[in-house]
Design a protein around this motif. Structure first.
Motif, PDB file in Angstrom:
ATOM      1  N   ASP A  10      -3.044  53.205  40.316  1.00 37.31           N
ATOM      2  CA  ASP A  10      -2.783  51.996  41.463  1.00 37.31           C
ATOM      3  C   ASP A  10      -3.638  51.727  42.264  1.00 37.31           C
ATOM      4  N   LYS A  11      -4.049  52.757  42.961  1.00 34.18           N
ATOM      5  CA  LYS A  11      -5.162  52.746  44.021  1.00 34.18           C
ATOM      6  C   LYS A  11      -6.653  52.502  43.434  1.00 34.18           C
ATOM      7  N   GLU A  18      -6.622  49.044  42.355  1.00 29.64           N
ATOM      8  CA  GLU A  18      -6.636  47.982  43.583  1.00 29.64           C
ATOM      9  C   GLU A  18      -8.043  47.719  43.884  1.00 29.64           C
TER      10      GLU A  18
END
Length: 457
Positions: A294-295, A298
């Motif tokens: 997820d990071k 991002e």
């Protein structure tokens, strides 16, 4: 006499060790793996093309191949290939420094130094063998100490002769590098800065700087004194590197650091407060390696917000989604990346992998088409051959799955497995067809390699 005999054996072994060391000196070993990346290869091609042309070579025939090694080094090992450690790029301050390294290595290629190294080794070996024979003769008539002295002196003379030959080649490559940079209209500032970095490294490692006799390369100080005058007198000295090229170099440098370095080190060098493109690029790889998809996404999405159709950012997004178990979500990004790079083979192979990973039979035909095109344009990619073998197996075409597997093992140097798969493929493919003939070629080459491996055991 027994003591003399043991000493003679000792000196003889030392002499043989010297001969082996001379062979190793002219055949640098690639202990680390080759790194393949579409964007990095495109930037290195762009950086090296004017230098290759200036050297009188064809850019289509010369490659800069990246080795996964954090140390600073570059070398040639035959053919028209420059091997460069990833550490050379990661520790360079700018693109111009790497261009200086490439120019020097092209000097080795044009000078035929790998081929001519055999001349230096032949001379050194001749000295060693003559001294060995003379020493044995002296021992045979009772002059044991004199005989061993002759052999020891011969070893020293042989090594000195070869090292002098090597230093001459390095100086020749330095001069050629100056010439190629000049003809290409590229500044020598980077080359000079890189030599100074090497000199500083030698100081830190306490490498003596007062005598070049026992070295394969001239002293860095000696090289700097010569090169500084030549580079500073060039009209290109103050010529800046193209800003676009420098920007692309900073991207691949950050990308390499993110891929190759420990994620903690990457996040330290590129803290989250740094919102520049290279920093986000490096952190995306660091987060992905640390299993924080997820990071990682991002960071990539922030990059794509600024450059929605950048093929390499799209490639990374697709890779993160694919390796996070979301192959269907990866397809749109990877398909666009393939389209925008005109089916770049490495990106196409990743796209083919994603199509197969969906486990949807409707995607297999497209995967086969994409992968066949990829290996046609770049058949040196074991991963693409592996994926092609998988899709053939899923479609029930076992002979061609075996042929693709043979191709993969052949590239990896696993001769026994390549031979077995090639023979199996030949049994299921119609004799005389292009695929059957290719399987036959792999079988013949692999069989010869297997026999050679057995002979050396």
């Amino acid at each position: 006499m027994a003591i003399q005999s043991r000493s003679l054996v000792h000196v003889f072994r030392a002499t043989i060790a010297l001969l082996v060391s001379l062979v190793l000196l002219v055949q640098p070993a690639m202990a680390q793996s080759i790194l393949r990346d579409a964007e990095t290869e495109a930037v290195l091609d762009e950086m090296s093309a004017p230098l290759i042309k200036a050297a009188g070579l064809d850019p289509r025939n010369v490659k800069v191949v990246l080795i996964g090694d954090p140390s600073i080094n570059a070398f040639v090992a035959g053919g028209q290939i420059v091997y460069m450690n990833s550490g050379t790029i990661m520790q360079a301050d700018n693109a111009n420094e790497v261009q200086g390294v490439i120019a020097h290595e092209l000097g080795h290629i044009v000078g035929g130094h790998i081929i001519r190294s055999s001349e230096g080794m032949k001379t050194a070996t001749g000295i060693t063998i003559l001294s060995l024979l003379a020493g044995i003769a002296a021992v045979a008539v009772g002059a044991g100490e004199a005989g061993m002295g002759i052999m020891a002196a011969g070893q020293q003379a042989a090594l000195g002769k070869y090292l002098a030959f090597s230093r001459t080649q390095e100086s020749s490559a330095d001069a050629a590098g100056v010439d190629y940079l000049e003809k290409a209209g590229i500044s020598g500032k980077g080359s000079l800065a890189f030599f100074k970095r090497i000199q500083n490294l030698e100081y830190r490692l306490a490498i003596p700087q007062d005598d070049s006799y026992g070295r394969t390369h001239p002293l860095s100080g000696e090289r700097l004194a010569v090169l500084e005058h030549q580079y500073k007198s060039s009209p290109n000295w103050d010529k800046p590197t193209d800003p676009g090229l420098e920007e692309r170099f900073e991207r691949i440098k950050a990308k390499l650091k993110g891929f190759a370095s420990d994620p903690k080190d990457t996040l330290r060098d590129y803290p989250e407060r740094d919102k520049t493109e290279p920093a986000r690029y490096a952190r995306a790889y660091a987060w992905h390696k640390s299993a924080y998809p997820d990071k990682a996404l991002e960071e990539v999405n922030a990059l794509l917000a600024a450059h929605p159709h950048d093929p390499y950012y799209l490639e990374l997004k697709g890779q993160i989604l694919l390796e996070s178990g979301k192959p269907n979500e990866a397809l749109p990004a990877l398909r666009e990346a393939v389209d925008r790079t005109r089916a770049q083979p490495l990106i196409s192979a990743l796209f083919g992998h994603a199509l197969i990973a969906t486990e949807d039979p409707k995607n297999f035909e497209e995967a086969r088409t994409v992968l066949r095109a990829a290996v046609t344009r770049d058949n040196d990619n074991p991963f693409a051959w592996y994926q092609l073998g998988v899709v053939y197996e899923r479609e029930g075409d076992l002979p061609r799955a075996q042929l693709a597997t043979a191709e993969r093992y052949n590239l990896e140097g696993r001769s026994q497995l390549a031979l077995a798969n090639a023979r199996q493929a030949m049994q299921g493919i119609k004799e005389g067809t292009p695929d059957w003939l290719r399987a036959q070629d792999i079988a013949m080459v692999s069989e010869a390699a297997v026999h050679e491996e057995r002979r050396k055991r």
